[in-house]
Design an enzyme around this catalytic site. Sequence first.
Site, PDB file in Angstrom:
ATOM      1  N   HIS A 195      57.053 -50.629 -20.235  1.00 26.44           N
ATOM      2  CA  HIS A 195      56.878 -51.649 -21.259  1.00 26.44           C
ATOM      3  C   HIS A 195      55.573 -52.414 -21.083  1.00 26.44           C
ATOM      4  O   HIS A 195      55.124 -52.634 -19.959  1.00 26.44           O
ATOM      5  CB  HIS A 195      58.047 -52.632 -21.231  1.00 26.44           C
ATOM      6  CG  HIS A 195      59.365 -52.001 -21.558  1.00 26.44           C
ATOM      7  ND1 HIS A 195      60.288 -51.635 -20.598  1.00 26.44           N
ATOM      8  CD2 HIS A 195      59.911 -51.645 -22.746  1.00 26.44           C
ATOM      9  CE1 HIS A 195      61.349 -51.090 -21.186  1.00 26.44           C
ATOM     10  NE2 HIS A 195      61.137 -51.083 -22.484  1.00 26.44           N
TER      11      HIS A 195
ATOM     12  N   GLY B   1      64.504 -48.559 -24.185  1.00 26.30           N
ATOM     13  CA  GLY B   1      63.990 -47.764 -23.085  1.00 26.30           C
ATOM     14  C   GLY B   1      64.640 -48.193 -21.790  1.00 26.30           C
ATOM     15  O   GLY B   1      65.759 -48.715 -21.773  1.00 26.30           O
ATOM     16  N   CYS B   2      63.955 -47.983 -20.684  1.00 24.02           N
ATOM     17  CA  CYS B   2      64.491 -48.330 -19.368  1.00 24.02           C
ATOM     18  C   CYS B   2      64.897 -49.793 -19.330  1.00 24.02           C
ATOM     19  O   CYS B   2      64.104 -50.684 -19.645  1.00 24.02           O
ATOM     20  CB  CYS B   2      63.444 -48.045 -18.299  1.00 24.02           C
ATOM     21  SG  CYS B   2      63.985 -48.490 -16.632  1.00 24.02           S
ATOM     22  N   TYR B   3      66.137 -50.056 -18.925  1.00 24.02           N
ATOM     23  CA  TYR B   3      66.636 -51.422 -19.024  1.00 24.02           C
ATOM     24  C   TYR B   3      66.010 -52.393 -18.034  1.00 24.02           C
ATOM     25  O   TYR B   3      66.073 -53.599 -18.220  1.00 24.02           O
ATOM     26  CB  TYR B   3      68.153 -51.478 -18.943  1.00 24.02           C
ATOM     27  CG  TYR B   3      68.870 -50.819 -17.776  1.00 24.02           C
ATOM     28  CD1 TYR B   3      68.269 -50.529 -16.555  1.00 24.02           C
ATOM     29  CD2 TYR B   3      70.223 -50.487 -17.918  1.00 24.02           C
ATOM     30  CE1 TYR B   3      68.957 -49.947 -15.524  1.00 24.02           C
ATOM     31  CE2 TYR B   3      70.935 -49.901 -16.873  1.00 24.02           C
ATOM     32  CZ  TYR B   3      70.295 -49.624 -15.674  1.00 24.02           C
ATOM     33  OH  TYR B   3      70.990 -49.041 -14.646  1.00 24.02           O
TER      34      TYR B   3
END
Length: 240
Positions: A226, A62-64
């Site tokens: 997250h 997902g979004c880093y």
Amino acid sequence: RASTSPLLLAVFVATMGNVTGRIAADLGIPGKSWPTPRTTETEFAALTRSDGNLGRATFGAGCYWGTERWFANNLETKRPGCVRATSVGFMGPEPPREGEFPTYKEVCTGRTGHVEVVQIVFDETKCTYEELNEHLYTFHDPTTKNRQGNDHGPQYASVVFAHDESQRKTAEKVKAKVQRALDAGEIADFAGSKVHTAVEDATVFFPAHEDHQRYLEKRPGGYCNHRRRFSWEGVKLGRM
């Protein structure tokens, strides 16, 4: 004198904390420093050449921004000395064309074939590659293909980019453990029933621009999908 309900007080404190965090994030006010040391792009690239005990791992989840935080901050806090350095960027399953260097805006279109990843330099005397893979599954949902929460698109894929055959075998082994635990009902906080994490050969890593490096360290109240989904301590079948 009128008294304040403990519940109302708790709600007020939590609300103000969230507001303060968002203001700090918008202003770019640094938060508490993460335990993993910062490195320049040149230093990061040279690390594994200077120390034979250091390995390299690359994950998409997902979004880093959030993926980096769960390794550089959360894991390093639990396992001091494990994570030596991190860098966020992009990697695709195919070797890049000559002169190619994808930008964040281009990757966000979902048309370049690149995935947002964090690349990790880790100390193999402090933790194993298998443990890094196990940690990966504890904070994202690998059953929602090309999606994490509100983030949709192939750039948000769940993927392990293996740097050699040993890493590939380890990644497949851990993926299978997660699937067995999910089948046995030992993991309840995934949306689906099938682990879609891809295991690909690592190609060229393209570092993202500096503002996105350690983004959530600089902006601790920034956007992130997250969260802790399960703990391996509570999984029996998946550890087999």
